[in-house]
Design an enzyme around this catalytic site. Structure first.
Site, PDB file in Angstrom:
ATOM      1  N   SER A  21      29.168  75.293 -18.667  1.00 38.57           N
ATOM      2  CA  SER A  21      30.580  74.933 -18.753  1.00 38.57           C
ATOM      3  C   SER A  21      31.448  75.859 -17.922  1.00 38.57           C
ATOM      4  O   SER A  21      31.110  77.041 -17.733  1.00 38.57           O
ATOM      5  CB  SER A  21      31.032  75.009 -20.221  1.00 38.57           C
TER       6      SER A  21
ATOM      7  N   TYR B 237      32.151  79.332 -27.962  1.00 39.54           N
ATOM      8  CA  TYR B 237      31.589  78.232 -27.169  1.00 39.54           C
ATOM      9  C   TYR B 237      31.166  78.738 -25.791  1.00 39.54           C
ATOM     10  O   TYR B 237      30.040  78.503 -25.334  1.00 39.54           O
ATOM     11  CB  TYR B 237      32.613  77.099 -27.031  1.00 39.54           C
TER      12      TYR B 237
END
Length: 319
Positions: free
Chosen positions: A124, A149
Site C-alpha cells: 500500500s 495498517y
C-alpha cells in the site's frame, strides 16, 4: 489463485483473467467490514465463468489453506486478501494482525511447501507515511509508518523478501495508490461521498480539505497486474527474486476538486463538515511509477473526471 477474490481489486482482476482464459481459484472470507451484499454480487458475476472456483475460507486457517494448495497446485498466487482501511486499524487492531500478518505468513508458508512460479501481493501507498518528498519512490525509506495498517503492509514486504531469499520464491509486491471504480469498496471516501451527496447527507472533509490523493482507476490497476503476472523476478547474483513497485496514477488530485467533480456528476451540492486531520491519515499520496513503466510499459490512461464519471454511472444503476 487469487485471495480476496470477492474484494474490489480481486473481483476486477479475476474477471479480467477469466476473460483471458485463465483458470482461477478464488478465496475470500466474506467478512462484513463493509456491505457484504456487494461482495456476493461481485461473486455472482465471477461464478458465471466455468473456469472460476470459489472457496470461502479465512487465511488464518493454515491447514485448510495448505489443503487447497495441495489440491489445486496453483502456478501463480495473487494475495489481495487483507484487512483494509487506515482508520479502522485504530479501532480494531487485532483484525489487522490476524489477516495481514498471520494470514500472509500462512500464504508464504504454503508457497514454500507447494512451490509456485510467481507470488504477487498487495502492499500500500500507506507505507510512505507522512513524508514530504514527492513523488514517492520505491527507493525511499519507509521505516516510519503512522498507522498499524501501514505497519502490517511494510511487514508484508519484509516477510516476502525473506521468503524469497530463503526459498527462491519469485515475489512481486505492489504498493497500490487509492484505487477506485465501479463495484468499489464502500468504506472509501469516493464511495461514501457519492452516497452521502446523493442522499443529501453531510460529508466529513478532513484536514479542512487540504489533502491530495493519487487516485488510480481500477482498469489501469488490472492492466498493470496483468502485465506483471508473466514478468517473473529472476535470481541475480544470489539476491532475492523480489521486486516492489508503485502502482498509481502519478497525478495527485486536490480533495476539494474531487468533491466538485462528484457534485457536478450528481447534480447536487455537497453539505460539507470540515474537520481536522484524522489520526493515522496522511496529507498526500503521489506515486513515482517510472520503475513499473520501465519494466512493463505501465501507463495509466484514465483521468479522475473519466473515472469518477464511470463510477457514478455504476452507482446510479446499482443503487
Amino acid at each position: 489463485m487469487i485471495t480476496g477474490a470477492a474484494g474490489f481489486i480481486g473481483f476486477h482482476l479475476s474477471k479480467r483473467l477469466l476473460e483471458l482464459g485463465y483458470r482461477i481459484i478464488g478465496l475470500d472470507n466474506l467478512n462484513s467490514y463493509y456491505d457484504i451484499k456487494l461482495k456476493y454480487n461481485r461473486l455472482k458475476i465471477l461464478e458465471k465463468f466455468s473456469e472460476f472456483t470459489f472457496i470461502e475460507m479465512d487465511l488464518i486457517d493454515s491447514k485448510s489453506l495448505n489443503d487447497i494448495f495441495g489440491q489445486y497446485q496453483p502456478e501463480i498466487v495473487i494475495n489481495l486478501a487483507a484487512q483494509a482501511g487506515v482508520r479502522y486499524s485504530i479501532e480494531n487492531p487485532k483484525a489487522y494482525i490476524d489477516s495481514n500478518i498471520i494470514g500472509f505468513f500462512n500464504v508464504l508458508e504454503a508457497c514454500k511447501h507447494y512451490p509456485v512460479k510467481h507470488l504477487l501481493f498487495a502492499s500500500s501507498s500507506s507505507v510512505y507515511g507522512n513524508q514530504e518528498k514527492t513523488p514517492f519512490s520505491t527507493d525511499d525509506n519507509v521505516d516510519h509508518p503512522i498507522s498499524l495498517y501501514a505497519a502490517t503492509k511494510k511487514s508484508n514486504e519484509l516477510m516476502a523478501y525473506t521468503y524469497s531469499k530463503l526459498y527462491g520464491i519469485a515475489v512481486t509486491g505492489l504498493r497500490f495508490f487509492t484505487v477506485y471504480g465501479p463495484y468499489g469498496r464502500a468504506d472509501m471516501a469516493y464511495f461514501s461521498f457519492t452516497d452521502r451527496i446523493a442522499r443529501g447527507i453531510p460529508i466529513k472533509v478532513f484536514n479542512n480539505g487540504e489533502m491530495l490523493r493519487d487516485f488510480t482507476y481500477i482498469d489501469d490497476i488490472v492492466s498493470g497486474i496483468e502485465k506483471l503476472l508473466v514478468n517473473v523476478p529472476e535470481e541475480d547474483n544470489n539476491k532475492a527474486r523480489y521486486e516492489i513497485y508503485n502502482i498509481g496514477n502519478n497525478k495527485p488530485v486536490k480533495l476539494m476538486y474531487f468533491i466538485e467533480i462528484l457534485e457536478h456528476l450528481l447534480g447536487k451540492k455537497a453539505k460539507k463538515e470540515f474537520l481536522p486531520m484524522q489520526q493515522g491519515d496522511v496529507y498526500q499520496t503521489f506515486a513515482d511509477i517510472s520503475k513499473l513503466e520501465h519494466k512493463v510499459g505501465f501507463k495509466p490512461s484514465t483521468g479522475i473526471e473519466t473515472g469518477l464519471s464511470k463510477f457514478v454511472k455504476w452507482y446510479k444503476e446499482y443503487y
